[in-house]
Design an enzyme around this catalytic site. Sequence first.
Site, PDB file in Angstrom:
ATOM      1  N   PRO A 107     -19.881   5.879   8.249  1.00 42.52           N
ATOM      2  CA  PRO A 107     -18.742   5.850   8.844  1.00 42.52           C
ATOM      3  C   PRO A 107     -18.544   4.309   8.525  1.00 42.52           C
ATOM      4  O   PRO A 107     -18.315   3.436   8.768  1.00 42.52           O
ATOM      5  CB  PRO A 107     -18.641   6.408   9.668  1.00 42.52           C
ATOM      6  CG  PRO A 107     -20.811   5.595  10.360  1.00 42.52           C
ATOM      7  CD  PRO A 107     -21.105   5.707   9.578  1.00 42.52           C
ATOM      8  N   GLY A 108     -16.824   4.535   8.458  1.00 45.45           N
ATOM      9  CA  GLY A 108     -16.030   2.551   8.353  1.00 45.45           C
ATOM     10  C   GLY A 108     -16.130   2.008   6.957  1.00 45.45           C
ATOM     11  O   GLY A 108     -15.749   1.216   6.961  1.00 45.45           O
ATOM     12  N   THR A 109     -17.400   2.523   5.701  1.00 45.20           N
ATOM     13  CA  THR A 109     -17.007   2.066   4.680  1.00 45.20           C
ATOM     14  C   THR A 109     -16.292   2.068   3.591  1.00 45.20           C
ATOM     15  O   THR A 109     -15.446   1.059   2.411  1.00 45.20           O
ATOM     16  CB  THR A 109     -18.608   1.999   4.070  1.00 45.20           C
ATOM     17  OG1 THR A 109     -18.332   3.265   4.326  1.00 45.20           O
ATOM     18  CG2 THR A 109     -20.057   1.720   5.548  1.00 45.20           C
ATOM     19  N   GLY A 110     -14.910   2.991   4.141  1.00 42.19           N
ATOM     20  CA  GLY A 110     -13.788   2.829   3.420  1.00 42.19           C
ATOM     21  C   GLY A 110     -13.914   4.241   2.189  1.00 42.19           C
ATOM     22  O   GLY A 110     -13.446   4.080   1.422  1.00 42.19           O
ATOM     23  N   LYS A 111     -14.683   5.049   2.868  1.00 41.11           N
ATOM     24  CA  LYS A 111     -14.394   6.426   2.079  1.00 41.11           C
ATOM     25  C   LYS A 111     -12.852   6.492   1.789  1.00 41.11           C
ATOM     26  O   LYS A 111     -12.669   6.747   1.000  1.00 41.11           O
ATOM     27  CB  LYS A 111     -15.510   7.381   2.850  1.00 41.11           C
ATOM     28  CG  LYS A 111     -16.820   6.602   2.004  1.00 41.11           C
ATOM     29  CD  LYS A 111     -17.630   7.672   2.639  1.00 41.11           C
ATOM     30  CE  LYS A 111     -17.868   7.897   4.391  1.00 41.11           C
ATOM     31  NZ  LYS A 111     -17.580   6.712   5.074  1.00 41.11           N
ATOM     32  N   THR A 112     -12.156   6.776   3.652  1.00 42.49           N
ATOM     33  CA  THR A 112     -11.038   7.917   3.077  1.00 42.49           C
ATOM     34  C   THR A 112     -10.204   6.531   2.201  1.00 42.49           C
ATOM     35  O   THR A 112      -9.148   6.722   1.460  1.00 42.49           O
ATOM     36  CB  THR A 112     -10.192   7.412   4.727  1.00 42.49           C
ATOM     37  OG1 THR A 112     -11.324   7.807   5.467  1.00 42.49           O
ATOM     38  CG2 THR A 112      -8.851   8.241   4.750  1.00 42.49           C
ATOM     39  N   HIS A 332     -34.554 -15.598  30.591  1.00 39.80           N
ATOM     40  CA  HIS A 332     -34.674 -14.568  29.503  1.00 39.80           C
ATOM     41  C   HIS A 332     -33.975 -14.480  28.664  1.00 39.80           C
ATOM     42  O   HIS A 332     -35.126 -14.747  27.713  1.00 39.80           O
ATOM     43  CB  HIS A 332     -33.840 -12.962  30.538  1.00 39.80           C
ATOM     44  CG  HIS A 332     -34.525 -11.936  29.386  1.00 39.80           C
ATOM     45  ND1 HIS A 332     -35.654 -11.016  29.599  1.00 39.80           N
ATOM     46  CD2 HIS A 332     -34.186 -11.869  28.318  1.00 39.80           C
ATOM     47  CE1 HIS A 332     -35.744 -10.118  29.184  1.00 39.80           C
ATOM     48  NE2 HIS A 332     -35.025 -10.762  27.699  1.00 39.80           N
ATOM     49  N   GLU A 333     -33.074 -14.959  28.026  1.00 43.41           N
ATOM     50  CA  GLU A 333     -32.421 -14.601  27.410  1.00 43.41           C
ATOM     51  C   GLU A 333     -32.715 -16.680  26.570  1.00 43.41           C
ATOM     52  O   GLU A 333     -32.683 -16.601  24.904  1.00 43.41           O
ATOM     53  CB  GLU A 333     -30.745 -15.127  27.226  1.00 43.41           C
ATOM     54  CG  GLU A 333     -29.223 -13.613  27.700  1.00 43.41           C
ATOM     55  CD  GLU A 333     -30.585 -12.246  26.822  1.00 43.41           C
ATOM     56  OE1 GLU A 333     -30.754 -12.967  25.478  1.00 43.41           O
ATOM     57  OE2 GLU A 333     -30.742 -11.821  27.720  1.00 43.41           O
ATOM     58  N   ASP A 407     -36.227  -4.368  25.082  1.00 38.46           N
ATOM     59  CA  ASP A 407     -36.883  -5.840  24.249  1.00 38.46           C
ATOM     60  C   ASP A 407     -38.168  -4.910  23.750  1.00 38.46           C
ATOM     61  O   ASP A 407     -39.318  -4.727  22.691  1.00 38.46           O
ATOM     62  CB  ASP A 407     -37.164  -6.814  24.627  1.00 38.46           C
ATOM     63  CG  ASP A 407     -36.208  -7.649  24.989  1.00 38.46           C
ATOM     64  OD1 ASP A 407     -35.557  -7.300  24.292  1.00 38.46           O
ATOM     65  OD2 ASP A 407     -35.688  -8.226  26.104  1.00 38.46           O
TER      66      ASP A 407
HETATM   67  P1  ADP Z   1     -14.579   5.976   6.596  1.00 39.37           P
HETATM   68  O1  ADP Z   1     -13.859   6.757   5.903  1.00 39.37           O
HETATM   69  O2  ADP Z   1     -15.315   5.181   5.135  1.00 39.37           O
HETATM   70  O3  ADP Z   1     -15.175   6.798   7.450  1.00 39.37           O
HETATM   71  P2  ADP Z   1     -12.393   4.073   6.595  1.00 39.37           P
HETATM   72  O4  ADP Z   1     -11.808   4.454   4.853  1.00 39.37           O
HETATM   73  O5  ADP Z   1     -11.492   5.908   7.315  1.00 39.37           O
HETATM   74  O6  ADP Z   1     -13.715   4.817   6.679  1.00 39.37           O
HETATM   75  O7  ADP Z   1     -12.179   3.051   7.214  1.00 39.37           O
HETATM   76  C1  ADP Z   1     -11.549   2.519   8.372  1.00 39.37           C
HETATM   77  C2  ADP Z   1     -10.379   1.644   8.613  1.00 39.37           C
HETATM   78  O8  ADP Z   1     -11.743   0.633   8.504  1.00 39.37           O
HETATM   79  C3  ADP Z   1      -9.275   1.179   7.498  1.00 39.37           C
HETATM   80  O9  ADP Z   1      -8.370   1.585   7.719  1.00 39.37           O
HETATM   81  C4  ADP Z   1      -9.684  -0.519   7.199  1.00 39.37           C
HETATM   82  O10 ADP Z   1      -9.275  -0.357   7.814  1.00 39.37           O
HETATM   83  C5  ADP Z   1     -11.471  -0.242   7.330  1.00 39.37           C
HETATM   84  N1  ADP Z   1     -11.944  -1.195   6.341  1.00 39.37           N
HETATM   85  C6  ADP Z   1     -12.718   0.352   6.186  1.00 39.37           C
HETATM   86  N2  ADP Z   1     -13.654  -0.002   4.733  1.00 39.37           N
HETATM   87  C7  ADP Z   1     -12.813  -1.242   4.858  1.00 39.37           C
HETATM   88  C8  ADP Z   1     -12.379  -1.928   2.933  1.00 39.37           C
HETATM   89  N3  ADP Z   1     -13.805  -2.057   2.232  1.00 39.37           N
HETATM   90  N4  ADP Z   1     -11.827  -3.088   2.403  1.00 39.37           N
HETATM   91  C9  ADP Z   1     -10.815  -2.861   4.045  1.00 39.37           C
HETATM   92  N5  ADP Z   1     -10.555  -2.452   4.910  1.00 39.37           N
HETATM   93  C10 ADP Z   1     -12.005  -1.349   5.137  1.00 39.37           C
END
Ligand code: ADP
Length: 494
Positions: A107-112, A332-333, A407
Amino acid sequence: MVKEVGLGLIIAVVTFLVICGYDLTPLIFLGVLGVGAYFIVRTRGLMTKNFSEQRISPQHEISFADIGGQAGAIRELQEALNFIKNNQAILHLGIRPLKGILLTGPPGTGKTLLAKAAAGFTDAVFISCSGSEFIEMYAGVGAQRVRRLFQAAREATLKQGKNNALIFIDEIDILAGKRGQTSNHLEYDQTLNQLLVEMDGIKVNDKVRILVVAATNRMDLLDPAILRPGRFDRHVKVELPDKQGRLEILKLHTQNKPLADSVSLEEIAKDTFGFSGAHLESLANEAAILAMRENCEVVEQHHFREAIDKVMMGDRLDRHPSPAELRRVSIHETGHAFLSELVRPGSVSTLTIAPRGMALGYMRQTSEDNTYLYTMEYLENQIAVMLAGALAEELFLGDHSTGAVNDFEQAAGLAEQIIGAGMSRLKVVDTKTLPAGLRYRVITEILHGQEKRVKEHLSRAYDTMEIIVNLLLEHEKINGEQLRSYLRRETCFV
Ligand code: ADP
């Protein structure tokens, strides 16, 4: 609440009428009719869920230049899309159209973003939805929605005078999981079948050419039918960005922010191993918020450092541990950090006793990019670093606390990896058939071996550690550079 009171009232009235001797047959008949009508209306409402409003975006604000660290994925995607743009050649050569592209990755890698940029690239109308929107408890509703989705795409594209539509389905695994595996499988299967039917119906000479782009992070869950040639037959991997990729993404998300000259995005990129694009976007945003809170005109390096901790560990907590507890956390740290620098010089990134998220304090290591394989030495060193927190507590305070549970779990997990990789004294074994007693003994041996080693190192460095513990108590947070300079000053540390 209102429902329960209403139901109670109805039951009371019915009981009263029965006691008084009334004939309730017409009333029951009317009731059944009413309930039936209610369900029909509800189901129709669910079926006609509208895809034609907010999901359709004609303007393409996103282009491939706005996506950082995904050069490989962009190249593959563009190759596929060029193929779509070149429709005349496809017709001429009798090539079947490309119907589906599957984007896989965390998730969050830019698929959308990639899907949106793809729509812009092909001048297509973009329609997005999520797999979960198709799943209802009523059989047939999902299938109806799939039909409506494709219909809405065609209508919107014609209305806008375009030829291409791009339907983006996020979390496709919910809609297209392996058939026959869910409890409500009739509904799931019908929905998936309808998607396959719609995709099979796409022709190269259609007036509106539809491309379906789907995203998932669980490709293993998908029904093989969806991956067959002619359906989602192009797979594009969207991975977590490497250091260079993280730098590109940070540059993109700091474009609109004033940065101090001292800011080194390279350093931030190095320190954010494992961060996705979404994490990095949030990091840049948090850094700017911190700068605003401190009334700074520009965002400085320490704002970024603090923001990394926030994105990784969560918000700072308003907890005030007692002085004795703070000292324990500091010991600890310091134990973790000392061992980390000893086994891998330059590896400590941050050391803090400010409570954040679930942790009262933490030591963060820089991770090495481009390392996909771990040696026995690396795994043993990591176990030593994990154990060093609790062992430092024992050395200084005579006992250790519950703060070490996590840990120990991680250390035991690493020991399991050693066994699984055939690096333990058992050599290559099938871990599935390994007797539990034997597994336990070998894990314990590995952990005890490292425990002995860590104890020796720590007791030799008692005085130096004492100094670091006090410095940490005084400053609350020390970064890797500061720690190393203290260590160099105080000891014969290399
Ligand atoms: P996914 O669909 O893979 O879960 P999103 O495309 O929805 O991820 O990304 C969510 C947000 O994270 C985007 O709106 C953007 O702000 C940021 N983001 C994620 N990947 C990238 C990328 N490769 N380059 C720039 N911004 C990114």
